[in-house]
Enzyme design. Structure first.
Site, PDB file in Angstrom:
ATOM      1  N   SER A  71      43.054 -41.240  -2.777  1.00 55.10           N
ATOM      2  CA  SER A  71      43.400 -40.585  -4.034  1.00 55.10           C
ATOM      3  C   SER A  71      44.299 -41.512  -4.849  1.00 55.10           C
ATOM      4  O   SER A  71      45.308 -42.007  -4.329  1.00 55.10           O
ATOM      5  CB  SER A  71      44.123 -39.267  -3.749  1.00 55.10           C
ATOM      6  OG  SER A  71      44.408 -38.586  -4.959  1.00 55.10           O
ATOM      7  N   LYS A 124      39.095 -41.592  -5.577  1.00 53.95           N
ATOM      8  CA  LYS A 124      39.319 -40.359  -6.359  1.00 53.95           C
ATOM      9  C   LYS A 124      40.402 -40.660  -7.373  1.00 53.95           C
ATOM     10  O   LYS A 124      41.503 -41.118  -6.999  1.00 53.95           O
ATOM     11  CB  LYS A 124      39.739 -39.237  -5.415  1.00 53.95           C
ATOM     12  CG  LYS A 124      40.430 -38.052  -6.055  1.00 53.95           C
ATOM     13  CD  LYS A 124      40.522 -36.912  -5.068  1.00 53.95           C
ATOM     14  CE  LYS A 124      41.846 -36.173  -5.177  1.00 53.95           C
ATOM     15  NZ  LYS A 124      41.895 -35.005  -4.255  1.00 53.95           N
ATOM     16  N   LEU A 125      40.084 -40.422  -8.646  1.00 52.30           N
ATOM     17  CA  LEU A 125      41.060 -40.673  -9.710  1.00 52.30           C
ATOM     18  C   LEU A 125      41.659 -39.356 -10.173  1.00 52.30           C
ATOM     19  O   LEU A 125      40.905 -38.426 -10.515  1.00 52.30           O
ATOM     20  CB  LEU A 125      40.385 -41.363 -10.910  1.00 52.30           C
ATOM     21  CG  LEU A 125      39.671 -42.692 -10.648  1.00 52.30           C
ATOM     22  CD1 LEU A 125      39.045 -43.197 -11.958  1.00 52.30           C
ATOM     23  CD2 LEU A 125      40.615 -43.727 -10.055  1.00 52.30           C
ATOM     24  N   LYS A 126      42.961 -39.268 -10.214  1.00 52.13           N
ATOM     25  CA  LYS A 126      43.600 -38.124 -10.841  1.00 52.13           C
ATOM     26  C   LYS A 126      43.388 -38.243 -12.343  1.00 52.13           C
ATOM     27  O   LYS A 126      43.508 -39.341 -12.914  1.00 52.13           O
ATOM     28  CB  LYS A 126      45.095 -38.128 -10.518  1.00 52.13           C
ATOM     29  CG  LYS A 126      45.419 -37.839  -9.074  1.00 52.13           C
ATOM     30  CD  LYS A 126      45.047 -36.424  -8.710  1.00 52.13           C
ATOM     31  CE  LYS A 126      45.543 -36.090  -7.309  1.00 52.13           C
ATOM     32  NZ  LYS A 126      45.241 -34.708  -6.930  1.00 52.13           N
ATOM     33  N   ASP A 146      39.933 -35.739  -9.992  1.00 54.62           N
ATOM     34  CA  ASP A 146      40.637 -34.500  -9.645  1.00 54.62           C
ATOM     35  C   ASP A 146      41.585 -34.162 -10.784  1.00 54.62           C
ATOM     36  O   ASP A 146      42.470 -34.949 -11.111  1.00 54.62           O
ATOM     37  CB  ASP A 146      41.424 -34.682  -8.343  1.00 54.62           C
ATOM     38  CG  ASP A 146      42.084 -33.375  -7.883  1.00 54.62           C
ATOM     39  OD1 ASP A 146      42.735 -33.386  -6.828  1.00 54.62           O
ATOM     40  OD2 ASP A 146      41.928 -32.341  -8.583  1.00 54.62           O
ATOM     41  N   ASN A 172      43.382 -31.171 -11.010  1.00 55.19           N
ATOM     42  CA  ASN A 172      44.452 -30.235 -10.625  1.00 55.19           C
ATOM     43  C   ASN A 172      44.695 -29.188 -11.723  1.00 55.19           C
ATOM     44  O   ASN A 172      45.831 -29.032 -12.205  1.00 55.19           O
ATOM     45  CB  ASN A 172      45.754 -30.981 -10.309  1.00 55.19           C
ATOM     46  CG  ASN A 172      45.686 -31.725  -8.988  1.00 55.19           C
ATOM     47  OD1 ASN A 172      45.638 -32.946  -8.978  1.00 55.19           O
ATOM     48  ND2 ASN A 172      45.661 -31.014  -7.869  1.00 55.19           N
ATOM     49  N   GLU A 205      36.867 -32.375  -9.480  1.00 56.89           N
ATOM     50  CA  GLU A 205      37.631 -31.458  -8.636  1.00 56.89           C
ATOM     51  C   GLU A 205      38.579 -30.609  -9.472  1.00 56.89           C
ATOM     52  O   GLU A 205      39.350 -31.144 -10.284  1.00 56.89           O
ATOM     53  CB  GLU A 205      38.420 -32.265  -7.597  1.00 56.89           C
ATOM     54  CG  GLU A 205      39.152 -31.471  -6.550  1.00 56.89           C
ATOM     55  CD  GLU A 205      39.887 -32.351  -5.556  1.00 56.89           C
ATOM     56  OE1 GLU A 205      39.601 -33.571  -5.482  1.00 56.89           O
ATOM     57  OE2 GLU A 205      40.782 -31.828  -4.872  1.00 56.89           O
ATOM     58  N   ASP A 207      39.300 -26.824  -5.215  1.00 57.73           N
ATOM     59  CA  ASP A 207      40.403 -27.118  -4.287  1.00 57.73           C
ATOM     60  C   ASP A 207      41.336 -25.909  -4.331  1.00 57.73           C
ATOM     61  O   ASP A 207      41.194 -24.981  -3.538  1.00 57.73           O
ATOM     62  CB  ASP A 207      41.085 -28.424  -4.740  1.00 57.73           C
ATOM     63  CG  ASP A 207      42.386 -28.735  -4.011  1.00 57.73           C
ATOM     64  OD1 ASP A 207      42.928 -29.834  -4.212  1.00 57.73           O
ATOM     65  OD2 ASP A 207      42.888 -27.874  -3.267  1.00 57.73           O
ATOM     66  N   LYS A 240      41.373 -27.770   2.525  1.00 60.59           N
ATOM     67  CA  LYS A 240      42.730 -28.156   2.934  1.00 60.59           C
ATOM     68  C   LYS A 240      43.240 -27.057   3.860  1.00 60.59           C
ATOM     69  O   LYS A 240      43.469 -25.929   3.423  1.00 60.59           O
ATOM     70  CB  LYS A 240      43.661 -28.244   1.724  1.00 60.59           C
ATOM     71  CG  LYS A 240      43.511 -29.507   0.911  1.00 60.59           C
ATOM     72  CD  LYS A 240      44.510 -29.476  -0.232  1.00 60.59           C
ATOM     73  CE  LYS A 240      44.227 -30.622  -1.177  1.00 60.59           C
ATOM     74  NZ  LYS A 240      44.992 -30.465  -2.418  1.00 60.59           N
ATOM     75  N   GLY A 251      43.852 -33.572   1.202  1.00 55.33           N
ATOM     76  CA  GLY A 251      45.138 -34.004   1.754  1.00 55.33           C
ATOM     77  C   GLY A 251      46.312 -33.523   0.946  1.00 55.33           C
ATOM     78  O   GLY A 251      46.177 -33.233  -0.247  1.00 55.33           O
TER      79      GLY A 251
HETATM   80  C1  LIG Z   1      50.867 -34.354  -4.579  1.00 58.31           C
HETATM   81  S1  LIG Z   1      49.149 -34.017  -4.922  1.00 58.31           S
HETATM   82  C2  LIG Z   1      48.611 -33.111  -3.553  1.00 58.31           C
HETATM   83  C3  LIG Z   1      47.305 -32.407  -3.885  1.00 58.31           C
HETATM   84  C4  LIG Z   1      46.159 -33.384  -4.156  1.00 58.31           C
HETATM   85  N1  LIG Z   1      45.955 -34.261  -3.010  1.00 58.31           N
HETATM   86  C5  LIG Z   1      45.456 -35.504  -3.181  1.00 58.31           C
HETATM   87  O1  LIG Z   1      45.192 -36.001  -4.246  1.00 58.31           O
HETATM   88  C6  LIG Z   1      45.287 -36.316  -1.919  1.00 58.31           C
HETATM   89  C7  LIG Z   1      46.622 -36.590  -1.315  1.00 58.31           C
HETATM   90  C8  LIG Z   1      46.469 -37.289   0.029  1.00 58.31           C
HETATM   91  O2  LIG Z   1      45.797 -38.337   0.070  1.00 58.31           O
HETATM   92  O3  LIG Z   1      47.007 -36.743   1.023  1.00 58.31           O
HETATM   93  C9  LIG Z   1      44.862 -32.645  -4.507  1.00 58.31           C
HETATM   94  O4  LIG Z   1      44.931 -31.795  -5.402  1.00 58.31           O
HETATM   95  O5  LIG Z   1      43.810 -32.909  -3.952  1.00 58.31           O
HETATM   96 MG   LIG Z   2      42.779 -31.559  -5.477  1.00 59.68          MG
END
Ligand SMILES: CSCC[C@@H](NC(=O)CCC(=O)O)C(=O)O
Ligand SMILES: [Mg+2]
Length: 367
Positions: A135, A161-163, A188, A190, A213, A238, A262, A290
């Protein structure tokens, strides 16, 4: 197996680099660990909550409080203790799934350790190693993003995976696709977008992403179903998926074609397996998400990621993706994979001196 006591331990682990998402920037991981002592052995659990309620309603101090005042006493009152009755024993209390997950994980670890059975075997894992994704946070520039992504690809990560968030979406995706070709790539959000952004999100379609995502709010299942009609890229949920029942509902409504599982978000590894099975029955691919876990949660997540329906690389990165030093022996990427722990229970234990270095508080609850 009889519960004799529970240790609540807060740790704070600096991140190797700031990790920015649409809901904020993490520079350290503050989290809660549980050690369950029984008359036979002990087990470890990890609570995935962030320090603040910005990913989900839960947060570290709230999880510690609900464990101390409600969840642990409820479990201590049970005559027979095994991991399958943790969920039912705690179901009287609403929500707090990450706190419940940590307690169930610790009981599961203790029980499986006592029986000499690995978590992977208990969950039905079929692989002895899992392909790993990574990520990547929101960056201050495209150049820095390309440098970071190139580094992860050089390390062997099989999926990027790009935020994303409004203002940081089409440009970074286009830049990564143009620089690195047909790598496995996903994004992703969020929950950062609304249905009004459908046309904007559809501009991601030409880049052949594996998935988008959680583009919309956690509760907006109908919105995701409507968005799915307006964008070609598969929607992955998610935050919205909190149980096997909610997964079945989201799939039935057409709100997602992929699910990020998760274990903490859904109340534990046993419910996570049920979600895996529900998705498999509907032909919906899943992968293990994660929460910047330590090696304890990472070990357990890798066991889950080895289930047959986990057909996409998960956010099961190496320890070094987030931490200079893990509290367990580090997970190190090998040919883009991580090995599934084979030891009893979760298969790893904290290294006492490393755990003590990052511990900010401990609390022993005798039972
Ligand atoms: C602090 S962001 C935690 C939630 C985020 N998790 C990740 O991006 C992967 C984090 C990891 O590699 O554990 C998600 O929404 O998927
Ligand atoms: Mg996510």
């Amino acid at each position: 197996m009889k519960l004799t006591g529970v240790e609540l331990r807060k740790v704070r682990m600096p991140l190797v680099a700031p990790f920015r998402t649409s809901f904020g920037t993490q520079t350290a991981r503050e989290l809660l660990l549980l050690r369950v002592a029984t008359d036979e052995t002990e087990g470890w659990g990890e609570c995935g909550t962030l320090a603040d309620p910005v990913y989900s309603p839960e947060y570290v101090d709230g999880a510690a409080d609900v464990l101390r005042r409600y969840l642990i006493p409820a479990l201590a009152a049970r005559d027979r203790l095994d991991a399958t009755n943790v969920g039912p024993a705690l179901s009287v209390f609403h929500g707090h799934r990450m706190a419940k997950s940590a307690l169930e994980m610790a009981v599961l670890d203790a029980e499986l350790t006592a029986c000499g059975v690995s978590l992977a075997r208990e969950l039905g894992a079929v692989h002895d190693r899992v392909p790993c994704g990574v990520s990547v946070g929101i960056m201050e520039s495209i150049d820095h993003l390309l440098e970071v992504v190139g580094g992860y690809l050089d390390e062997g990560y099989q999926r990027i995976k790009l935020k994303i968030e409004p203002g940081w979406d089409v440009l970074p995706v286009r830049a990564v696709r143009e620089r690195f070709g047909d790598i496995m790539l996903q994004v992703d959000a969020n929950t950062a977008y609304t249905l009004a952004d459908a046309d904007l999100l559809a501009r991601l379609d030409p880049f052949d992403l594996l998935l988008i995502e959680q583009p919309l709010a956690e509760e907006d299942i109908v919105g995701h179903a409507e968005l799915a009609k307006r964008v070609r890229t598969p929607i992955c949920l998610d935050e919205s998926i909190t149980s096997a029942r909610s997964a079945a509902a989201a799939i039935t409504l057409g709100a997602c074609r992929v699910v990020n599982i998760k274990p903490g978000r859904v109340g534990g590894y046993l419910e996570a397996r049920r979600i895996h099975d529900v998705c498999a029955a509907h032909g919906i691919p899943v992968w293990c998400g994660g929460m910047l876990e330590t090696g304890l949660g990472r070990a357990a997540n890798i066991a889950l990621a080895a289930l047959p329906g986990c057909v996409l690389p998960g956010d099961t990165s190496a320890s070094g993706r987030y931490y200079h030093t893990d509290i367990t022996a580090p997970f190190v990427l090998d040919d883009g994979h991580l090995p599934v722990p084979t030891g009893p229970g979760i298969g790893v234990r904290p290294i006492p001196e490393l755990l003590d270095e990052v511990t900010t508080s401990t609390e022993w609850l005798p039972l």
